[in-house]
Enzyme design. Structure first.
Site, short mmCIF file in Angstrom:
data_model
loop_
_atom_site.label_atom_id
_atom_site.label_comp_id
_atom_site.label_asym_id
_atom_site.label_seq_id
_atom_site.Cartn_x
_atom_site.Cartn_y
_atom_site.Cartn_z
N LYS A 1 -2.79 -4.51 -8.62
CA LYS A 1 -3.17 -3.54 -7.58
C LYS A 1 -4.66 -3.21 -7.72
O LYS A 1 -5.16 -3.01 -8.84
CB LYS A 1 -2.32 -2.27 -7.74
CG LYS A 1 -2.51 -1.24 -6.63
CD LYS A 1 -1.58 -0.03 -6.84
CE LYS A 1 -1.66 0.97 -5.68
NZ LYS A 1 -0.77 2.14 -5.88
N SER B 1 2.39 3.25 -1.96
CA SER B 1 1.07 2.69 -1.72
C SER B 1 0.86 1.30 -2.33
O SER B 1 -0.05 0.58 -1.91
CB SER B 1 0.02 3.62 -2.31
OG SER B 1 0.16 3.70 -3.72
N SER C 1 5.18 5.38 -5.31
CA SER C 1 4.38 4.24 -4.83
C SER C 1 4.70 2.89 -5.47
O SER C 1 4.17 1.87 -5.03
CB SER C 1 2.90 4.53 -5.02
OG SER C 1 2.45 5.39 -4.00
#
Ligand code: MG
Ligand code: ZN
Lengths: 487, 497, 98
Positions: B80, B155, B179
């Site tokens: 990420k 997210s 997330s």
């Protein structure tokens, strides 16, 4: 200030002092602290506020806070927290300052100071830990923040540990404020937690000042004054601000709550920002840091290691070593207690050693822009010097020369005396020869002495001293001349 | 397309160790898969072809030379773009950090390197991790491999979509309010939010510091445990890092659920859940009972206040964490006459609408006169939720319930309704507030062929029991993680099923 | 909690966000809705409940006072939008702080 207003109004003053700690590393990162280095050479992701970086507390900074708290008689909080103080400013890397808020590490102490009106006790509200900001260089024609074209930021100072010491509004005059700051500085220096230089900003003092008619219980509107770079300018700023506020009240104007800037050159204060512009700091507990909960073992260990504090030292020097009070104050104020104790331990009389420390050694250091305590002479060397004068080996005048040599690193007093052949001639045989020679050369003066003109002997003593290159023991010379001419 | 991309991390590790395949071949197979599919999924913001192949080559060389290797040597991973990578753009999917290259590596990135995991690239996300659909990225949307018209969740939608698309067997996400778990549920993979403090946050670009936690994505429970083991452990650079030794996640993972007490959270099974989700969750609970677990009914009476508390605490911390993006030291700068103007212009241009919204909420909630009613009160609710969990765990070892009220929604469906988007996190938020671990396990599909996730929650440092329950159910259900359905991405090695 | 546009502008100033009029209006209604929802925390917990700021309670996490290497000055300013003489350059600062 007119005497009329002085009797009508009372000033109420609280002081906020920031002290930069001289730990090896910063408050929340492992960057070395190095004053005066090239810009941005002492930074890392943490103290630059790089995304993702996190703070970790420097244990020594906490120890320093506890030390100062104990020295000021504060209660050490069993648990204290770090909060974030949020405001935007280019020299603050995270745009928030890590500080302490409702649970600071030290609470409720006091400081005793001596003033011309006697001893005064100033309450200490709190001592808390926080981090310093970077430094902005304002570029432009004025060189100051106002009128600058742009600014350049150096983050070397960002993150240096600070202790903030907040007093109760107990101070009533510029004199008391100066005494408070001087005493607090002496304590900080005695603890060895900061070099506490007001001129260089490693100690900073802000004053909250208000006035009220004498006898009134409520406080007046308070004005915060910043940017005083010496004890003297603190006094000047307070006197100016009190007078300004009195003039305003007398003229029927209202004092507004604001922050004002002390202008050293002009000797005035001017508005920095009004209450309306004051920032809403949005304090909240810093989620990146955990509680500080010093256990009693740690606190007691720190307490046991506390040095003698200035007030204790002054009392001891006066009561046990027999120094006059003001002399004791000077020795303590100039951080010369250790040197004095060392000299006394090595056999010197305290008043004599103190005399040398306060007059000669301090003078030598001040001329060179040094702190007296930085003068390179040990207590043992000082004791030696005192002994050489005491046993008549050195005249006071020669002793001064020897001391200068010691301070210039030329060796110990005895070594220098031997090397330069400076021993006073106290050998009667050697002196008699010189005395006889002078009497022969200056027959007129000798005759006047024989005729009863006692004053004439001075010229003969001087001649003997000169002939001996200053090494003759003046008392013995005097004695010998009298024996020869009047005996 | 090489069948190597269908392998789990554990399988690849064994093939690599046996010398049946090289790390370069494994990396190349996955890079090829990314090239073939990422035009449609858009999981990656940056693919690190060169670095990945170089690292893989280095692993092969060291293996040949008999040098020591990390536990996941040669296994690829999608990272990420919220974790700092030295010298490599780390953007948080924000304009304000578009060109930012950190001068340091996050601790998690260092640990991945020590494990010899091969990082394939940096994945898309909601800007600063604020969102539940990855639609808040400043650069691109990401699409769900199970239905390319739908969101992957967020997210951490880029990492979850990458793992679901077989671009990588492993992914790293972060979870502040769900997330990791919500995109894992939407994408039919395993996602773990570990105990707060188990994985270092140093180098994790902060959203809400007291809630943020890094965790793994994988297509199997064991893979997730292996990756967590590689990144977990005390870090002196993170003051909130747990100093005690990390638990052994793998020792008991295959022991089954016999003798374990599984609590079903009554409030999570009430209203608000789609029927397709409810059906799969009910079946999964029934299977657990069949497998020998004792199923008990438990209550988290204050869990329903979790969303309200979260949307005060997280924005408050975020408003402060994001102050540093001021155009002075790094990132975007938009000129202004004064420093203050420059800062305000930079932040106006650099942050997207959701980030601005949360900064505004947080600034307001912390401001003079409101702190007690909002922030302090939310922290009290947090205390009550922690107490609720403590009472529940007096009766059981783990808790289960749905991960999300619905399966993946369509792109654009909720962008204009922030509150509706926030309510997606209703089941995941309580674990963040309590600092406790939770996992999402794919347990089947709804009527639209979309995956459903079961959330398995455990007390602080209770990961071993959490993995054990998830592994037992995974083995029993044998869920196939290959995206399928009318609008799905094609299966690796062939056309869409 | 219904916010006024002035409230929104005040908060935006505190947060250093230059907002357009449309943004102010949109935020006014969205923030009002979100805060109205969030206000239920008020009824959930009494004042007797202690607030929790850290879920995992730790204390006394300290670092030894030992220097580590800093970034080189080149690295330190490598990310700067604008630099001069090894320092970060910013437009003129109006209004004092600290
Ligand atoms: Mg301060
Ligand atoms: Zn640093």
């Amino acid at each position: 200030m007119s005497t009329v207003t002085e009797t009508t109004y009372e000033a109420v003053i609280g002081l906020e002092v920031h002290v930069e700690l001289d730990t090896r590393t910063k408050m929340f990162c492992s960057c070395a602290i190095d004053f005066g280095g090239e810009p941005n050479t002492r930074t890392c992701p943490v103290c630059l506020g790089q995304p993702g970086s996190l703070p970790v507390v420097n244990r020594e900074a906490v120890a320093a806070a506890i030390k100062l708290g104990l020295a000021l008689g504060c209660r050490i909080a069993p648990t204290s927290e770090f909060h974030r103080k949020n405001y935007f400013y280019p020299d603050m890397p995270k745009d928030y300052q890590i500080s302490q808020y409702d649970v600071p590490i030290c609470l409720g102490g006091s400081l005793r100071v001596d003033t011309s009106e006697g001893e005064k006790v100033v309450g200490i509200t709190r001592v808390h830990m926080e981090e310093d900001t970077g430094k902005s260089l304002h570029v432009g024609t004025s060189g100051r923040i106002h009128g600058a074209d742009y600014s350049l930021v150096d983050y070397n100072r960002a993150g240096i540990p600070l202790l903030e010491i907040v007093s109760e509004p107990d101070v009533r005059s510029a004199e008391e404020a100066k005494a408070y700051l001087t005493e607090l500085r002496a304590i900080v220096l005695a603890l060895g937690i900061s070099d506490a230089k007001l001129e260089e900003g490693s100690m900073r003092c802000d004053a909250n000042i208000s006035i009220r008619p004498a006898g009134q219980a409520e406080y007046g509107t308070r004005v915060e004054v910043k940017n005083m770079n010496s004890v003297r300018s603190l006094g000047r700023a307070i006197e100016y601000e009190i007078a300004r506020q009195i003039d305003m009240v007398e003229a029927g104007e209202r004092i507004v709550q604001e922050t004002r800037h002390w202008n050293e050159d002009a000797g005035t204060t001017s508005t920095l920002r009004s209450k309306e512009e004051a920032t809403d700091y949005r304090y909240f507990p810093d989620p990146d840091l955990v509680a500080v909960a010093p256990d009693s073992a740690w606190i007691e260990q720190i307490r046991a290691g506390l040095p003698e504090l200035p007030a204790q030292a002054r009392t001891r020097l006066r009561d046990e070593l027999g120094l006059p009070a003001d002399r004791a104050g000077t020795v303590v104020g100039n951080r010369l207690v250790g040197r004095l104790d060392e000299a006394v331990a090595a056999g010197a009389s305290a008043p004599e050693a103190a005399n040398w420390l306060v007059n000669e050694i301090t003078g030598w250091a001040v001329e060179r822009g040094m702190e007296p305590a930085e003068a390179p002479v040990t207590g043992v060397q000082l004791a030696e010097l005192v002994a050489l004068v005491g046993d008549g080996t050195l005249s006071t005048k020669l002793a001064r020369e020897v001391l200068t040599d010691v301070l210039e690193g030329k060796g110990s007093p005895r070594g220098i005396v031997a090397e330069r052949g400076l021993e006073q001639i106290s050998d009667t045989g050697a002196l008699e020869a010189i005395v006889d020679q002078v009497i022969a050369e200056q027959a007129d003066a000798a005759q006047r002495v024989r005729d009863g003109n006692a004053k004439a002997i001075g010229a003969l003593v001087g001649a003997v001293m000169k002939a001996s290159q200053g090494k003759a023991n003046p008392a013995m010379v005097n004695e010998l001349l009298r024996a020869r001419l009047l005996g | 397309m090489s069948e190597l991309v269908t392998r789990t991390a554990a399988e690849l590790r064994d093939l690599l160790a046996a010398g049946e395949v090289s790390a370069r071949e494994v990396a190349q197979a996955h890079l090829d898969r990314i090239r073939a599919t990422d035009g449609r999924v858009k999981a990656f913001l940056k693919v690190l072809d060169e670095q990945a192949l170089a690292h893989a080559g280095d692993v092969d060389r060291r293996r040949a030379a008999g040098e020591p290797l990390g536990p996941l040597a040669g296994v690829p991973l999608a990272l990420k773009d919220i974790l700092a990578t030295k010298g490599i753009e780390t953007t948080c999917a924000s304009r304000i950090l578009e060109t930012y290259r950190p001068p340091y590596d996050a601790t998690v990135v260092k640990r991945l390197r020590q494990a010899d995991v091969v990082v394939l690239g940096k994945t898309n996300m909601d800007e600063f991790a604020m969102g539940s659909s990855t639609e808040n990225s400043a650069f691109s949307k990401t699409y769900n491999p199970w239905d390319l018209a739908r969101v992957p969740g967020g997210s951490s939608g880029g990492s979850s979509a990458a793992v679901a698309a077989f671009d990588a067997p492993l992914g790293i996400g972060t979870d502040t309010g769900g997330s990791i778990r919500q995109p894992a549920a939407f994408c039919g993979i395993v996602g773990v939010k570990p105990t707060y403090g188990l994985v270092s946050r140093f180098g994790l670009i902060a959203f809400a510091s007291s809630l943020d936690q890094v965790g793994p994505f994988a297509r199997s429970v064991t893979d997730a445990a292996l990756l967590l083991d590689a990144i977990a452990g005390h870090d002196p650079a993170d003051s909130t890092s747990i100093p005690e030794a990390k638990p052994d996640f793998l020792a008991g993972i295959d022991k089954g659920v016999q003798g374990l007490r599984v609590g079903v959270v009554r409030e999570f099974m009430a209203e608000g859940m789609e029927p397709g989700v409810r059906a799969r969750v009910d079946e999964a609970v029934a299977r657990l009972e069949k497998l020998g677990a004792t199923v008990v009914d438990v209550s988290l009476p204050h869990a329903s206040y979790g969303v309200a508390a979260y949307y005060l605490i997280a924005p408050s911390e975020a408003s402060s964490n994001l102050s540093r993006y001021d155009g002075v030291r790094y990132g975007l700068r938009v000129p202004g006459e004064t420093a203050e103007e420059m800062m305000a212009n930079t932040r106006a241009a650099g942050f997207g609408p959701e980030v601005k919204r949360r900064i505004m909420i947080g600034t307001y909630a912390l401001s003079a006169g409101y702190y007690d009613a909002y922030y302090a009160q939310a922290q009290r609710v947090r205390t009550l939720i922690i107490r609720d969990f403590a009472e529940a765990y007096a009766q059981c070892d783990v808790l289960v319930g749905p991960t999300t009220p619905s399966t993946a929604f369509t792109v654009g469906e909720k962008v204009d309704d922030p509150l509706a988007m926030y309510l997606n996190d209703v089941y995941t938020i309580p674990s963040n507030l309590a600092g406790a671990p939770a996992l999402s396990l794919p347990i089947g599909l709804d009527e639209h062929h979309l995956p459903v996730g079961l959330q398995v929650m455990a007390p602080v440092l209770g990961e071993p029991a959490m993995f054990r329950v998830a592994r037992a159910l995974e083995a029993d259900l044998a869920f196939d993680p290959t995206p399928r359905g009318a609008n799905a991405l094609e299966t690796p090695g062939g056309a869409a099923a | 909690m219904a916010l006024s546009t002035d409230d929104v502008r005040h908060v935006a100033r505190l947060a250093r966000l230059a907002l357009s009029d449309e943004e102010v209006e949109a935020l006014r209604s969205q923030l009002s809705d979100i805060l109205a929802y969030a206000e239920q925390v008020g009824e959930a917990a009494g004042g007797d409940v202690p607030p929790t700021s850290h879920a995992y309670p730790l204390a006394n996490v300290f670092r030894a006072d030992e220097p580590h290497e800093s970034l080189s000055p080149e690295e330190a300013i490598s990310t700067a939008p604008e630099a001069e003489d090894g320092r970060f350059r910013v437009p003129k600062i109006v209004g004092g702080e600290a």
